[in-house]
Design an enzyme around this catalytic site. Structure first.
Site, PDB file in Angstrom:
ATOM      1  CG  MET A  84      -1.796  -1.101   1.185  1.00  0.00           C
ATOM      2  SD  MET A  84      -3.172  -1.029   2.812  1.00  0.00           S
ATOM      3  CE  MET A  84      -3.884   0.171   2.576  1.00  0.00           C
ATOM      4  CG  HIS A  85       0.530   3.420   2.537  1.00  0.00           C
ATOM      5  ND1 HIS A  85      -0.712   3.849   2.940  1.00  0.00           N
ATOM      6  CD2 HIS A  85       0.775   2.369   3.381  1.00  0.00           C
ATOM      7  CE1 HIS A  85      -0.992   3.017   3.896  1.00  0.00           C
ATOM      8  NE2 HIS A  85      -0.338   2.123   4.205  1.00  0.00           N
ATOM      9  CG  ASP A 128      -0.026  -4.938   1.934  1.00  0.00           C
ATOM     10  OD1 ASP A 128      -0.980  -4.599   2.763  1.00  0.00           O
ATOM     11  OD2 ASP A 128       1.220  -4.778   1.872  1.00  0.00           O
TER      12      ASP A 128
END
Length: 485
Positions: free
Chosen positions: A79-80, A235
């Site tokens: 992520m991110h 995830d």
């Protein structure tokens, strides 16, 4: 047949499952992370495409008849990450990863704007996407001016697979731009970082269809018809789909390098003050909370390297059945801490060493210290109105029965140990691909695995650990001032 593609930090993994969710085959290809400057962490987006291509090529060669029958594809990913795309759908620079720390000042400035916590329900962490774009605007203005779209890692792979600029709710919740309760982009937060909704991907639920595989790729892999592509998930939400943590109140405790206490919710329940992550889940009308500890199994690996003995041997020698006369405490903050302290400068320590301290005592203290950190997460979740009745154990550390007994006693909840199987992000993504293709019931499709064993709390140990946990909680504030005056 259905494919799940997981874009991990260190590898891309692809799994192929059938209609009964039996894993037919899997392939993975390694990835590298570049660190050109201290605190930086970057990855070349093209490497995701190359690794995905190589993994599916291998599956198509070894299992041609099965890949030919693929009807749905799901995506999962770390992520991110800020993947900046120009008007021609090409990356403008390497992806700035989830563990990149360059934008700490920008994150603090955004977090000081009360709208971010009010709308997203979360602290703006340096690893999140929004502060990275502020950093790019300040330090690479010529790049910022060319940004036509900001995509998360798995969604750049989707763009290549189908030509669709789309994302799912769970992954998008980690950007600091999503109104998590409304499951929509916040125009106000985008404007605060000089971006607009037009630069964001279209939003879908993780089990919805976002498009279909490009005909040339379907032909390359010998597929009868171009399969649909599901929204997928970040995830942890994908792993939750894989291990069946989707019904309200379902929980898992992950003993990986880092640690996660993940709970599925029927409503949005933020608690940003204690650094709880409150995100959309991958399934409609569902949210989740996470308490995150930055070093879990990593602590045992650190002790293993320091003592020159394998982690398995160290954990196997621990006798957790009896109380000790002189408790030894371990604070597991080897790389700072997320929940509940949000303190990147926190550091680990042993407290209570004596001449009698041996390897077994130090190992037990490490296992207990990580369990106490999970208890900190549980307390933070309780403040947000969430209770955990039981939890499923996942991750490499869950192979230690002693560790799971300690966690069950510290948290005072039964811990379920699944039978052997793959319940990671790629499997969860494949389940989402199945739901999108066949319109099956999401909760039934993402059912929990067969449980091999349930570890129940021991009342005497629960009472003993309740007292030790209060003493543990007093240590960080006492030590913090000495380490960082």
């Amino acid at each position: 047949m259905y494919l799940g593609i997981d874009i991990g930090t260190s590898s891309v993994k692809v799994v192929l499952i059938d209609a009964d969710q039996v894993i037919i085959a899997s392939e993975s290809r390694t990835l590298t992370v570049e660190r050109p400057h201290p605190a930086w962490s970057e990855q070349d987006p093209q490497s995701w495409l190359d690794a995905t291509t190589a993994a599916i090529d291998a599956l198509a060669k070894a299992h041609a008849a099965d890949v030919k029958a693929v009807r749905g594809i799901g995506l999962s990913g770390h992520m991110h990450g800020a993947t900046l795309i120009d008007a021609a759908d090409k990356p403008l620079r390497p992806c700035i990863m989830w563990n990149d720390g360059r934008s700490s000042a920008e994150a603090a400035a955004l977090d000081a704007d009360p709208r971010f916590r009010e709308i997203t329900g979360n602290i703006v962490f340096p690893g999140f996407t929004a502060p990275k774009l502020v950093w790019v605007e300040r330090n690479e203005p010529e790049t910022f001016e060319k940004v036509a779209r900001v995509l998360l890692p798995k969604d750049y792979v989707r763009l290549w697979l189908s030509g669709d600029a789309a994302s799912d709710m769970s992954d998008s919740a980690g950007t600091s731009w999503l109104d998590v309760a409304k499951r929509d982009w916040s125009d106000a937060l985008l404007a605060a970082t000089n971006l607009t909704r037009d630069q964001m991907p279209a939003l879908y639920e993780g089990s919805e269809t976002t498009g279909t595989l490009r005909a040339e790729l379907a032909s390359r892999w010998g597929m009868d018809n171009p399969p649909v592509i599901a929204g997928g998930a970040g995830d942890n939400a994908a792993a939750a789909c894989g291990v069946g943590t989707v019904a309200p109140g379902a929980a898992f405790v992950s003993l990986g390098t880092s640690g996660v206490l993940f709970v599925s919710n029927e409503a949005f329940r933020p608690n940003a003050a204690s650094a709880v992550h409150a995100f959309c889940h991958a399934l409609p009308d569902t949210w989740h909370q996470m308490g995150v500890i930055l070093s879990a199994a990593a602590c045992l690996e650190w002790l293993s390297g320091t003592l020159g003995k394998s982690a398995g041997d160290l954990a196997g020698a621990v006798d957790d059945s009896a109380a000790v006369e002189e408790p030894l405490f371990f604070l597991p903050y080897l790389s700072g801490e997320r929940t509940p302290h949000n303190d990147t400068a926190a550091r680990g320590s042993f407290v209570g060493l004596s001449h009698a301290t041996d390897q077994a005592a130090m190992t037990r203290a490490v296992l207990e210290g990580v369990a106490f950190a999970f208890a900190d997460c549980l307390e933070a979740l309780k403040v947000a109105g969430t209770s955990v009745e039981r939890a499923t154990a996942v991750g490499g550390g869950s192979r230690s029965n002693a560790w799971l007994r300690i966690i069950a006693n510290v948290l005072n909840v039964p811990v379920d140990v699944p039978a052997e199987g793959d319940f990671g992000g790629a499997f969860g993504a494949a389940r989402l691909g199945l739901i999108a293709a066949e319109n099956t019931d999401p909760i039934e499709t993402c059912r929990p695995p067969k449980i091999n064993e349930t570890i129940t709390p021991n009342p005497a140990a629960v009472e003993r650990y309740a007292d030790l946990f209060q003493r543990y909680r007093a240590l960080h504030p006492a030590i913090k001032g000495a380490l960082h005056p």
